[in-house]
Design a protein around this motif. Sequence first.
Motif, PDB file in Angstrom:
ATOM      1  N   LYS A  37      -7.960   1.609 -10.128  1.00  0.00           N
ATOM      2  CA  LYS A  37      -8.231   1.398 -11.554  1.00  0.00           C
ATOM      3  C   LYS A  37      -6.938   1.517 -12.351  1.00  0.00           C
ATOM      4  CE  LYS A  37     -10.815   3.188 -15.422  1.00  0.00           C
ATOM      5  NZ  LYS A  37     -11.297   4.471 -15.961  1.00  0.00           N
ATOM      6  N   LYS A  38      -6.191   2.571 -12.032  1.00  0.00           N
ATOM      7  CA  LYS A  38      -4.921   2.812 -12.724  1.00  0.00           C
ATOM      8  C   LYS A  38      -3.956   1.658 -12.515  1.00  0.00           C
ATOM      9  CE  LYS A  38      -3.645   7.531 -13.505  1.00  0.00           C
ATOM     10  NZ  LYS A  38      -2.910   8.652 -12.913  1.00  0.00           N
ATOM     11  N   MET A  39      -3.944   1.178 -11.294  1.00  0.00           N
ATOM     12  CA  MET A  39      -3.028   0.096 -10.966  1.00  0.00           C
ATOM     13  C   MET A  39      -3.346  -1.128 -11.815  1.00  0.00           C
ATOM     14  SD  MET A  39      -2.398  -1.569  -7.275  1.00  0.00           S
ATOM     15  CE  MET A  39      -1.617  -3.164  -7.152  1.00  0.00           C
ATOM     16  N   ARG A  40      -4.665  -1.403 -12.014  1.00  0.00           N
ATOM     17  CA  ARG A  40      -5.061  -2.574 -12.798  1.00  0.00           C
ATOM     18  C   ARG A  40      -4.577  -2.443 -14.242  1.00  0.00           C
ATOM     19  NH1 ARG A  40     -10.289  -2.652 -11.236  1.00  0.00           N
ATOM     20  NH2 ARG A  40     -10.929  -1.856 -13.264  1.00  0.00           N
ATOM     21  N   ILE A  41      -4.855  -1.287 -14.830  1.00  0.00           N
ATOM     22  CA  ILE A  41      -4.422  -1.061 -16.224  1.00  0.00           C
ATOM     23  C   ILE A  41      -2.920  -1.223 -16.342  1.00  0.00           C
ATOM     24  CG2 ILE A  41      -4.224   0.659 -18.060  1.00  0.00           C
ATOM     25  CD1 ILE A  41      -6.797   1.886 -17.082  1.00  0.00           C
ATOM     26  N   ARG A  42      -2.205  -0.598 -15.415  1.00  0.00           N
ATOM     27  CA  ARG A  42      -0.756  -0.605 -15.472  1.00  0.00           C
ATOM     28  C   ARG A  42      -0.200  -2.014 -15.306  1.00  0.00           C
ATOM     29  NH1 ARG A  42       3.077   4.063 -13.165  1.00  0.00           N
ATOM     30  NH2 ARG A  42       5.034   2.964 -13.466  1.00  0.00           N
ATOM     31  N   THR A  43      -0.817  -2.770 -14.379  1.00  0.00           N
ATOM     32  CA  THR A  43      -0.360  -4.139 -14.152  1.00  0.00           C
ATOM     33  C   THR A  43      -0.572  -4.987 -15.402  1.00  0.00           C
ATOM     34  OG1 THR A  43      -1.033  -3.873 -11.872  1.00  0.00           O
ATOM     35  CG2 THR A  43      -0.559  -6.103 -12.594  1.00  0.00           C
ATOM     36  N   GLY A 217       5.522   1.724  -2.457  1.00  0.00           N
ATOM     37  CA  GLY A 217       4.952   3.060  -2.350  1.00  0.00           C
ATOM     38  C   GLY A 217       3.437   2.984  -2.195  1.00  0.00           C
ATOM     39  N   PHE A 218       2.848   2.058  -2.935  1.00  0.00           N
ATOM     40  CA  PHE A 218       1.391   1.915  -2.938  1.00  0.00           C
ATOM     41  C   PHE A 218       0.884   1.532  -1.546  1.00  0.00           C
ATOM     42  CE2 PHE A 218      -2.515  -0.473  -3.803  1.00  0.00           C
ATOM     43  CZ  PHE A 218      -3.169   0.396  -4.666  1.00  0.00           C
ATOM     44  N   PHE A 219       1.578   0.580  -0.909  1.00  0.00           N
ATOM     45  CA  PHE A 219       1.076   0.095   0.374  1.00  0.00           C
ATOM     46  C   PHE A 219       1.616   0.863   1.579  1.00  0.00           C
ATOM     47  CE2 PHE A 219       0.426  -3.700  -2.341  1.00  0.00           C
ATOM     48  CZ  PHE A 219      -0.956  -3.764  -2.204  1.00  0.00           C
ATOM     49  N   PHE A 220       2.865   1.328   1.495  1.00  0.00           N
ATOM     50  CA  PHE A 220       3.453   1.973   2.676  1.00  0.00           C
ATOM     51  C   PHE A 220       3.809   3.442   2.471  1.00  0.00           C
ATOM     52  CE2 PHE A 220       4.876  -2.496   2.407  1.00  0.00           C
ATOM     53  CZ  PHE A 220       4.128  -3.003   3.465  1.00  0.00           C
ATOM     54  N   GLY A 221       3.634   3.942   1.233  1.00  0.00           N
ATOM     55  CA  GLY A 221       4.152   5.274   0.904  1.00  0.00           C
ATOM     56  C   GLY A 221       3.494   6.404   1.683  1.00  0.00           C
ATOM     57  N   ARG A 222       4.297   7.173   2.426  1.00  0.00           N
ATOM     58  CA  ARG A 222       3.804   8.330   3.164  1.00  0.00           C
ATOM     59  C   ARG A 222       4.681   9.559   2.913  1.00  0.00           C
ATOM     60  NH1 ARG A 222      -1.310   7.617   4.974  1.00  0.00           N
ATOM     61  NH2 ARG A 222      -1.519   5.364   5.019  1.00  0.00           N
ATOM     62  N   THR A 223       5.993   9.350   2.946  1.00  0.00           N
ATOM     63  CA  THR A 223       6.917  10.473   2.948  1.00  0.00           C
ATOM     64  C   THR A 223       7.397  10.780   1.530  1.00  0.00           C
ATOM     65  OG1 THR A 223       7.810   9.160   4.765  1.00  0.00           O
ATOM     66  CG2 THR A 223       8.781  11.337   4.398  1.00  0.00           C
ATOM     67  N   PRO A 224       7.039  11.946   0.996  1.00  0.00           N
ATOM     68  CA  PRO A 224       7.482  12.266  -0.370  1.00  0.00           C
ATOM     69  C   PRO A 224       9.002  12.269  -0.467  1.00  0.00           C
ATOM     70  CG  PRO A 224       5.857  13.840   0.413  1.00  0.00           C
ATOM     71  CD  PRO A 224       6.255  13.015   1.583  1.00  0.00           C
ATOM     72  N   LEU A 225       9.491  11.750  -1.592  1.00  0.00           N
ATOM     73  CA  LEU A 225      10.939  11.600  -1.765  1.00  0.00           C
ATOM     74  C   LEU A 225      11.582  12.831  -2.371  1.00  0.00           C
ATOM     75  CD1 LEU A 225      13.506   9.816  -1.899  1.00  0.00           C
ATOM     76  CD2 LEU A 225      12.703   8.993  -4.095  1.00  0.00           C
ATOM     77  N   ILE A 226      11.013  13.310  -3.471  1.00  0.00           N
ATOM     78  CA  ILE A 226      11.654  14.402  -4.202  1.00  0.00           C
ATOM     79  C   ILE A 226      10.550  15.200  -4.880  1.00  0.00           C
ATOM     80  CG2 ILE A 226      12.017  13.017  -6.303  1.00  0.00           C
ATOM     81  CD1 ILE A 226      14.746  14.426  -6.614  1.00  0.00           C
TER      82      ILE A 226
END
Lengths: 411, 411
Positions: A37-43, A217-226
């Motif tokens: 839902k958030k992604m839609r609004i943001r897009t 990040g949405f499709f492949f994100g697994r490892t937190p960056l910071i």
Amino acid sequence: MQSNPSGRVRHRKRPSEADATKANGGQMLVDDQNKYKKMRIRTLSSVWMIGGFVLIIYMGHLYIWAMVVVIQFFMTKELFNLLRKVNEDRQLPGFRILNWFFFFTAMLFTYGRFLSRQLVNTVTSDKLLYRTVSGLIKYQMFICYLLYIIGFVWFILSLKKKMYKYQFGQYAWTHMILLLVFAQSSFTVANIYEGIFWFLLPASLIVINDIAAYFFGFFFGRTPLIKLSPKKTWEGFIGASVATILSAFLLANLMGRFPWLTCPRKDLSTGWLHCDPGPMFKPDYYSLPQWFPFWKDLEILPVQWHALALGLFASIIAPFGGFFASGFKRAFKFKDFGDSIPGHGGITDRMDCQMVMAVFAYIYHQSFIMQQDLSVDMILDQILRSLTYEEQHILYTQLGSVLRERLVGQP
Amino acid sequence: MQSNPSGRVRHRKRPSEADATKANGGQMLVDDQNKYKKMRIRTLSSVWMIGGFVLIIYMGHLYIWAMVVVIQFFMTKELFNLLRKVNEDRQLPGFRILNWFFFFTAMLFTYGRFLSRQLVNTVTSDKLLYRTVSGLIKYQMFICYLLYIIGFVWFILSLKKKMYKYQFGQYAWTHMILLLVFAQSSFTVANIYEGIFWFLLPASLIVINDIAAYFFGFFFGRTPLIKLSPKKTWEGFIGASVATILSAFLLANLMGRFPWLTCPRKDLSTGWLHCDPGPMFKPDYYSLPQWFPFWKDLEILPVQWHALALGLFASIIAPFGGFFASGFKRAFKFKDFGDSIPGHGGITDRMDCQMVMAVFAYIYHQSFIMQQDLSVDMILDQILRSLTYEEQHILYTQLGSVLRERLVGQP
């Protein structure tokens, strides 16, 4: 969004969604339904913003400048409101006005000089107007200083017992905001008048990097960056870097072909632009190996190599602007700087990396692009346009004596 | 003076003498015995400071600059230490170094450009050195920006959970200090090289105003002036204003007669100065009425009228720099910024008004004294910095031919 009864301080101490997310544990970083839902609004709002942006670019330099000023105004407003305390403010009537007084002084200071120089170039035919504008330039710094001193004295006279600490804190905060906002926006405006290219390419790269990081990040994100930004992932960061550097190289080739984008503008006109865009935008031809399917040779503009540096910076360093903003939000325990853009937060939330980037683009342009262009013709042009007859003669005499002295000094 | 066991944070939460004094009620403002002893100490160190100052003025521009840098360093040190917290600092190794890293970046930024321009003028005979220095100037801004970005990224990577607020506070504080200290000292150095006059007169006026206010207040002070500085009185303020404006007028006449003080210096040499000091320093003669005892006519330098403006500012506005510092000390509950000068407090305590004054003197000079030379100088500077020898000659020839053509074209 609930509004605080006071209506002034809005974005503090709201339960942080980011924290809630982290408590979920080590699975996916955001729960799925909400995420879509958030992604839609943001897009959607991204598309609107980009559309408006393209229109303004098409309209030209003066309108882009106006856009920068509007953004700057709303950013300042968001940031001014951030650390206010309602109770303290009630006891300090006029304290808000003082902040805006400093804002307008800063405005006059940063743009006054720039604006009047452009004006001089616009109105050279009318002698009276020319003299008025020249006069304004001469005293602009003094006027700004006087205004600042008025604000300074006003601040000291407004100091109230038991409020000292709050007032000095606000004073410092106001200065930090104005420094940040005006430094970056004056660099941005300077970029625009050097040629829209130098504003548009860096700004686009930040947007591309943001969007790419979001999708990677949405499709492949697994490892937190910071730790500061729990939604950012290494996968997003690396994917976005590659995408951004590639886009920089390609976009520079595209944008470099429009005189509308590459020509500098020396006055406040808005009409069509013609110019020799200079060697940076003249293609070099590289022949491709025989086996290559469609193209025989490659057209590369020299500016594309510089674009790589911009892309590198936009994807590796500029995100630290975002981390800085995240850390700041966490330090003072609020989630967004504002709520003007659905799905994005405040304007400041979108501008954090843009600010770091605009300054870099300006300094990079000044150091590595401008140097060859500062040629005899340009300076001669400047002398003939911006000095009076008498001053031109004085300059001629002085330059002559410097050159002669140097000849005598040599063995 | 007792030192805090930690040895780092020294000047906080000491019982405020000013408050104790105020509790005495409405009699004399400070009790008598203490008052005389303090006055003696303060007078002694004032005499030492003024003596050292005169010696440095005699030694010349480069040494005065060095003095400014030393003062600037100690001020920064005092201010850095002011808002530190020992416990927090212990958990943040390297955080202090970061502050000094920003200090040196700011140093390179403010002085780098100025220094290298002076160097260019000093070494024009050696072609290789000239080219090296010109190169440094070209990339100086880029190098400083890179250094800043390194500090910025370093800061973000050093952020520690639960310390965010302290760290962001320190970051903002560091920036405020550097902005304040470097803005004022770069203006001061610019003043020095425009002619020591433009540094010495304003600085002397502040000292005179301070001393006069102290003595007028000491002997006649009854009516408190402002709550922020309970020791300041209306009698001191008004007496000092009159004394300062008078001194400004007379001192300008005296100082305006020494080429050592009035000549600008365009390079880093330290030798004797000869120049035409310009119309500001050429006396006008006013004849006095017959009945006047000793003098027949009065020699007045035009610069003396400008000195009145400096005197007015030094006595009316600059004291607000002191009020600001007092308010700040009260807000954070400490008495002095340091303890390096017996009877005076820290170096910062002596510099508060000097800072406001130096900026004013610079801007006043730029706006009302320099005005005719400004644009010519700037362009000449640009020509000498950014063009090669050959290009400079080409420009000279071209400008010459344009000017000659115009002469021919005129009726």
